[in-house]
Each structure stands twice: as C-alpha cells, then as structure tokens.
Design an enzyme around this catalytic site. Structure first.
Site, PDB file in Angstrom:
ATOM      1  N   ASP A 113       0.804  -1.223   0.000  1.00  0.00           N
ATOM      2  CA  ASP A 113       0.000   0.000   0.000  1.00  0.00           C
ATOM      3  C   ASP A 113       0.839   1.276   0.000  1.00  0.00           C
ATOM      4  O   ASP A 113       0.340   2.354   0.349  1.00  0.00           O
ATOM      5  CB  ASP A 113      -0.960  -0.017   1.202  1.00  0.00           C
ATOM      6  N   ASP A 174      -6.670  -4.028  -5.587  1.00  0.00           N
ATOM      7  CA  ASP A 174      -6.403  -2.712  -4.988  1.00  0.00           C
ATOM      8  C   ASP A 174      -5.058  -2.146  -5.450  1.00  0.00           C
ATOM      9  O   ASP A 174      -4.848  -0.938  -5.472  1.00  0.00           O
ATOM     10  CB  ASP A 174      -6.384  -2.801  -3.448  1.00  0.00           C
ATOM     11  N   THR A 234     -11.379 -14.382  -2.563  1.00  0.00           N
ATOM     12  CA  THR A 234     -11.720 -13.080  -1.979  1.00  0.00           C
ATOM     13  C   THR A 234     -11.042 -12.915  -0.630  1.00  0.00           C
ATOM     14  O   THR A 234     -10.554 -13.875  -0.024  1.00  0.00           O
ATOM     15  CB  THR A 234     -13.241 -12.891  -1.841  1.00  0.00           C
TER      16      THR A 234
HETATM   17  N1  GLY Z   1      -7.180  -1.611   0.052  1.00  0.00           N
HETATM   18  C1  GLY Z   1      -7.911  -2.133   1.160  1.00  0.00           C
HETATM   19  C2  GLY Z   1      -9.339  -1.792   1.127  1.00  0.00           C
HETATM   20  O1  GLY Z   1      -9.840  -1.266   0.139  1.00  0.00           O
HETATM   21  O2  GLY Z   1     -10.008  -2.044   2.119  1.00  0.00           O
END
Ligand code: GLY
Length: 395
Positions: A113, A174, A234
């Site tokens: 992230d 993501d 998932t």
């Molecule tokens: N990237 C983690 C979320 O969207 O919860």
C-alpha cells in the site's frame, strides 16, 4: 461475455442529467461542506491521523502507522488546492516529514500500500511545491514497493513477509492504485525498473483478476516459483466468486490511471467493461452495496466504493476519445453518484466525523461496517475537485 451498458441504465442516466448550473451549485455547496469537515478534523486530530474507519461515526486518532494515513494528508493537499489557505499546506508539510521518517525507518511498510501512502502525501507535495524531501520520501517508498516485485509471476506481492509461503505470489486488485508511484519513480529517476515492474503487474491484473463477465476477483494467487497462475480468492468480499464492490471500484479507477502513465489503450477498454458491470448492478439510488452480488435488500452500502468509482468514471471518461459513445454516460454516472453522496450520505458535522457515512471496511472480519472510511472521504473530496476545476492528479 463482457457486459455492455444496460439500455435501462443508459436511459436512467440521461433522464437524471440535471441542468449544468444546478450541478455546479451542488458541487460548490458540497465542497464548502467538505472543507468545513476538514477544518473540524484538522482541529480535532492536530498532527495525528484518523483511523481507517470510524467507530460510532467518529474516527479514533492514531499515529502514522496504517496503510491509510496518506488519505488524510491527501485531503489536506486537496483542501489547499481548493482554497489556497496556508493552514492546510502547513499541516500537510508536517505530515511529509512524518512520511519521510516512516519509509527511512521502515515502519509498517511491509505491504504493497505504499502507493496509497506516498502518492497522496509526498508525490502530491512534490508536484505542488517541488519539495525535495517529499520526492526523496516518495522514491524511498517506490524502492520498498519494487522489493515486493516477483519477477517469475510478474506481480507485486500484496501482503505479508516476502518469505511467507501463505502470501507469496498473491496479487490484489487494490494494487492498481499503488502502481502510479512506480511510474512516477521511473519518470523522476530515469530508472526503467519501476515502470517495467508496473507494466508486468497491470498485465497480470488484466489477464487474471478480471473475469470474462467483467467482474473481478479481489485477489489472485500465482505459483511464485514457476509464475503459473493458480486461482482467485476473496478477502473482503462476500464469496470467492462474487464481486467485492470496492475491488471493482479500484479496477475501474486503477486501469485508466495506469493508462495515463503507459498509454496502453487496452486498459481503457478494460475499465469500460468493469464500469459497465458495476453500473448495471447498482440499486435505485446509484450507491452500490458492499458486494455487487447484492442489488437490493438489507445489506449495507459502501459509499467509499461509490466515491472511488466516481473518480474512476471521471478519469475513464476524460481519457476516452471525444466520440466514444459512452463518454458522456460515464461523466453523468459520476455526477449522479456525487450528487447522491452529497444529498444522502454526508456524515454528521461533529469533530472527528467522516465526510461520508454508510461505508464498509471489512464485512467478513466485522470491522468498520456502516461507518465512515477515510479513503471514501478522500475520493469524495477528489471527485469534488475534479468536478469543480481542472485538477492535476496526484496519482
Ligand atoms: N485496500 C484495502 C481496502 O480497500 O479495504
């Protein structure tokens, strides 16, 4: 078969298109209210950060420890751009020093992230102010992100230690939003390694995360030794074969953001397919349920996914050729989303409260359900900036 936009949805979008002046007024009022919330929260949090999701409608305060801290700093930069008020810039510049320390000390950076964290806090700071400290921090973060690149599979490993066999070879949708940091790093440094890794990763996402019907897996496993694709799974969605709404929104927005960096028009086509699937599965008010398997009933909405999708639809629309038949539909869908969010999903005007309520962080783990989520607030504000002026993306 990839979905086209349902004719009933197209009709609904055309009917719902309001006169331009009314849209402008709505955006201006929503922006003023959003800036008031940022002011309240700046006074409330000081140099701390809001937690990823609220508890009872109020974000707990925390240090620079989570994957989400960049969203609040990004909101301060957006508020600075919207108003020119120095208080936002001064607070954001203090955050930049904190982000510089975080990557230098490798504090909670053992995940992918880094793009969410550093594009919004430091690439933004560099683009807006030319800060060398911010650029140095963003380059440090990009190097850490590149360490997670697995050349056999051609992906950035999402989570966990690189030696953890449970997590090795796992990519997640993501990550599309983490790739712009790598493209920025190549442009800034002249080193093509960052861009090459991002190009391989987005190719893998296009081939394996996107399903034939235009929905997406949240995560996908590869064999890290051979690079062979294994299976989708998932993490935050309802089921392995359902479509987690926020994942779909990360895809709608991430593919065109990467297109802007690498010019691959296939990514725009893919974003259209994902957008059509998403728009075809919205309930009456246009704000998605937390998983797109639900189209009616008592399940929670995810306003944060809707805000991300609104920015993605605007990014997609702006990058499509002028004569693309769906260009205006996507623009209208984004505007309709923002109008619904501003009229029916705004948070309470309390210190520490979110801009948007009715979001879901992690339903299967029971975290942040029907609460505010800080990324929802960020993307709502980003959408308002995109709709109110010509805005240069931090991504
Ligand atoms: N990237 C983690 C979320 O969207 O919860």
């Amino acid at each position: 078969m990839p979905p086209s936009l349902n004719p009933a949805v197209m009709e609904q979008l055309k009917n719902g298109s309001a006169p331009q002046r009314d849209d402008q007024r709505m955006v201006e009022q929503a922006l003023a209210r959003a800036l008031a919330a940022v002011d309240r929260n700046l006074a409330h949090f000081g140099d701390q950060f809001p937690a990823p999701s609220s508890v009872g409608g109020v974000y707990p305060a925390m240090g620079n420890d989570e994957w989400t801290n960049g969203f609040w700093t990004g909101m301060l930069w957006l508020a600075y751009e919207a108003s020119g008020a120095p208080r936002y810039r001064e607070a954001a510049e203090r955050h930049v020093l904190s982000f510089h320390r975080r990557q230098a000390e490798r504090h909670n950076v053992n995940h992918h992230d880094l793009g969410f964290l550093y594009s919004l806090s430091c690439v933004s700071a560099y683009k807006l102010t030319g800060s060398a400290v911010a650029a140095g921090a963003a380059m440090g973060a990009a190097r850490l992100l590149l360490e997670r690149y697995q050349p056999r599979a051609g992906i950035i490993q999402a989570w966990g230690d690189l030696n953890d066999p449970e997590q090795a070879g796992r990519m997640i949708i993501d990550c599309n939003l983490n790739l712009p940091l790598l493209y920025w790093a190549s442009a800034y440094s002249g080193d093509p390694a960052f861009r090459d890794a991002a190009n391989r990763h987005i190719e893998a996402a296009a081939r394996h995360i996107v399903r034939a019907d235009g929905s997406t897996f949240h995560t996908f496993y590869f064999d890290p030794a051979s690079g062979a694709p294994r299976h989708g799974k998932t993490h935050q969605g309802h089921a392995d074969d359902s479509c987690w709404a926020r994942g779909q929104a990360w895809g709608i927005s991430g593919f065109p953001l990467v297109y802007r960096h690498n010019g691959d028009t296939r990514l725009l086509a893919l974003s259209k397919v994902l957008a059509n699937y998403y728009l075809n599965r919205l309930p009456e008010d246009g704000i998605c349920y937390w998983d797109l398997i639900f189209t009616s009933g008592e399940e929670e909405r995810d306003s944060s996914a809707a805000a991300i999708a609104a920015c993605g639809l605007l990014e997609l629309s702006n990058n499509l050729p002028l004569l693309d038949p769906l260009r205006d539909d996507y623009q209208r869908a984004a505007l309709r989303t923002v109008r619904q969010l501003s009229e029916h999903y705004q948070g309470d005007e309390i210190p520490g409260g979110g801009l948007l309520r009715h979001a879901v962080y992690h339903k299967p783990h029971g975290v942040g359900i029907d609460e505010s989520c800080i990324w929802g607030d960020y993307f709502y504000l980003e959408a308002l900036l995109r709709l109110s002026r010509s805005w240069t993306s931090y991504w």
